[in-house]
Structure formats: C-alpha cells, structure tokens
Write an enzyme that holds these catalytic residues in place. Sequence first.
Site, PDB file in Angstrom:
ATOM      1  N   LYS A  45      50.737  43.602  43.710  1.00  0.00           N
ATOM      2  CA  LYS A  45      49.497  42.899  43.996  1.00  0.00           C
ATOM      3  C   LYS A  45      48.734  42.587  42.707  1.00  0.00           C
ATOM      4  CE  LYS A  45      48.841  45.666  48.180  1.00  0.00           C
ATOM      5  NZ  LYS A  45      48.107  46.840  48.685  1.00  0.00           N
ATOM      6  N   ASP A 105      54.259  48.251  31.383  1.00  0.00           N
ATOM      7  CA  ASP A 105      54.044  49.628  30.946  1.00  0.00           C
ATOM      8  C   ASP A 105      55.401  50.158  30.444  1.00  0.00           C
ATOM      9  OD1 ASP A 105      53.066  52.200  30.742  1.00  0.00           O
ATOM     10  OD2 ASP A 105      52.342  52.351  32.771  1.00  0.00           O
ATOM     11  N   ASP A 161      44.736  48.433  39.863  1.00  0.00           N
ATOM     12  CA  ASP A 161      44.094  49.415  40.740  1.00  0.00           C
ATOM     13  C   ASP A 161      44.311  50.849  40.292  1.00  0.00           C
ATOM     14  OD1 ASP A 161      46.931  49.550  41.401  1.00  0.00           O
ATOM     15  OD2 ASP A 161      46.329  50.703  43.168  1.00  0.00           O
TER      16      ASP A 161
HETATM   17  C1  PRP Z   1      52.231  47.704  38.077  1.00  0.00           C
HETATM   18  C2  PRP Z   1      52.346  46.361  37.359  1.00  0.00           C
HETATM   19  C3  PRP Z   1      53.803  46.230  37.091  1.00  0.00           C
HETATM   20  C4  PRP Z   1      54.258  47.662  36.927  1.00  0.00           C
HETATM   21  C5  PRP Z   1      54.375  47.958  35.476  1.00  0.00           C
HETATM   22  O1  PRP Z   1      52.440  47.509  39.438  1.00  0.00           O
HETATM   23  O2  PRP Z   1      51.855  45.304  38.139  1.00  0.00           O
HETATM   24  O3  PRP Z   1      54.480  45.599  38.156  1.00  0.00           O
HETATM   25  O4  PRP Z   1      53.259  48.509  37.503  1.00  0.00           O
HETATM   26  O5  PRP Z   1      54.872  49.248  35.279  1.00  0.00           O
HETATM   27  P1  PRP Z   1      56.230  49.523  34.529  1.00  0.00           P
HETATM   28  O6  PRP Z   1      56.307  48.610  33.339  1.00  0.00           O
HETATM   29  O7  PRP Z   1      56.080  50.976  34.101  1.00  0.00           O
HETATM   30  O8  PRP Z   1      57.352  49.340  35.490  1.00  0.00           O
HETATM   31  P2  PRP Z   1      52.153  48.635  40.529  1.00  0.00           P
HETATM   32  O9  PRP Z   1      53.433  49.360  40.842  1.00  0.00           O
HETATM   33  O10 PRP Z   1      50.993  49.469  40.090  1.00  0.00           O
HETATM   34  O11 PRP Z   1      51.801  47.763  41.819  1.00  0.00           O
HETATM   35  P3  PRP Z   1      50.528  46.842  42.118  1.00  0.00           P
HETATM   36  O12 PRP Z   1      50.628  45.644  41.185  1.00  0.00           O
HETATM   37  O13 PRP Z   1      50.689  46.451  43.554  1.00  0.00           O
HETATM   38  O14 PRP Z   1      49.273  47.657  41.845  1.00  0.00           O
END
Ligand code: PRP
Length: 185
Positions: A45, A105, A161
């Site tokens: 999201k 990340d 979030d």
């Molecule tokens: C977050 C972000 C990326 C991911 C990055 O999504 O939007 O998709 O984490 O992390 P990484 O590089 O360690 O894989 P999240 O899983 O928090 O979902 P959301 O966007 O629905 O909050």
Amino acid sequence: MNSMQKDLSEILISRETIERRVHELGAQIAHDYAGQTPILVCILKGGMMFLADLMRAIAEPVEIDFMAISSYGSSMESSGVVRILMDLESNIEGRHVLIVEDIIDTGHTLSYIIENLSTRRPASLHICTLLDKPDRREVDISLDYVGFNIPNKFVIGYGLDYAEKYRNLPFVAVLKPEVYLQPSP
Ligand code: PRP
C-alpha cells in the site's frame, strides 16, 4: 498538535521538500520515457501516495497498475519470503514498466518483484523509489530513480505505516521508539 504528531521524534523530509523532489523526478521520467507510454506499477500500500503525486508530475502519457505483495516475516522485518496478494491487471509483455515504491530497505521485496515481472517479458523494467535506506540492503539491486537516501531510522508518513497507521501524514517522519517498542496489549 494532532494525535499522531505526539508519536513523532522529528520530521525527516518536509511536505515542501517532497513536492520539489517529486517534480524533479517527474520531469526526469517524462524526459526519459518520452513517446513510450510507460506503465507505472505501484506497489501497495505504501507506494500509493507517491504514485498519485508522481504521475501528476509527469507531463507525458502514462498508464498505471497496482500490485500488492505480502511478506511472511514480522511487520518490522522483511524476511525475503513474499507472495503476491493482488496481481497486475495489465499484460506487460513488450511494455516499458516503471515500478513505483515508497521505500527500499533490505531489497528482498523488490528483488522478488523484479524477478517475477521479468518473466513476463516487458520491453524494459526500471525502479523508482521515494526513499532508499542503503545501510539496510541485503540484496544488490540497481535503482534508477531515488527521491532521497535516508539513514536507518524507523520512518512513517507519506504512505508509509507503522501497524497500518500514519500513512496519511503529508511528510516523512521518524517514529519515537517508545511507540513501536511498547508491548502489544
Ligand atoms: C514496504 C515497502 C517495500 C518493502 C521494502 O512494504 O513498501 O515494499 O517494505 O522492504 P524490503 O526492501 O526490506 O523488502 P510493506 O511490507 O511495509 O507493505 P506496505 O507498503 O503495505 O506498508
């Protein structure tokens, strides 16, 4: 002070700074993709607020589509094991695809998405992220458009979030540790 602001330790990137940078990115993307009508693929999201602003900053035709990915790890750490909750509606074969993310990340989520979308034979596949936390990277990924490099702090707002809250803040802020370290009820 509203009820969310008391949970923030600092505003890392202001609304005005985001707006300026999003316009620069939009102009660069419009230039690079001129005449190509790319599909902007928003990863839900978190990417939705960035997509909404970025697409308005691109003065060339674009299409949009959405993907939702779930990580099997805890909400704070990416495990590298991901699955698709909602897939694209578009057929991307032969199309220019630009993935729009809020934050990179560890890189595990994006690495999975790149591998998955590559098998669908797009004409090109590039990445645009608002935020990059290079210190946290575990998978080597090359990013084409980056809004801001940020330190390894827990950030929320502008789509990001903590426990589904704070996405509606119009800036990127750092969450006070006591908010996410407190034991769940
Ligand atoms: C977050 C972000 C990326 C991911 C990055 O999504 O939007 O998709 O984490 O992390 P990484 O590089 O360690 O894989 P999240 O899983 O928090 O979902 P959301 O966007 O629905 O909050």
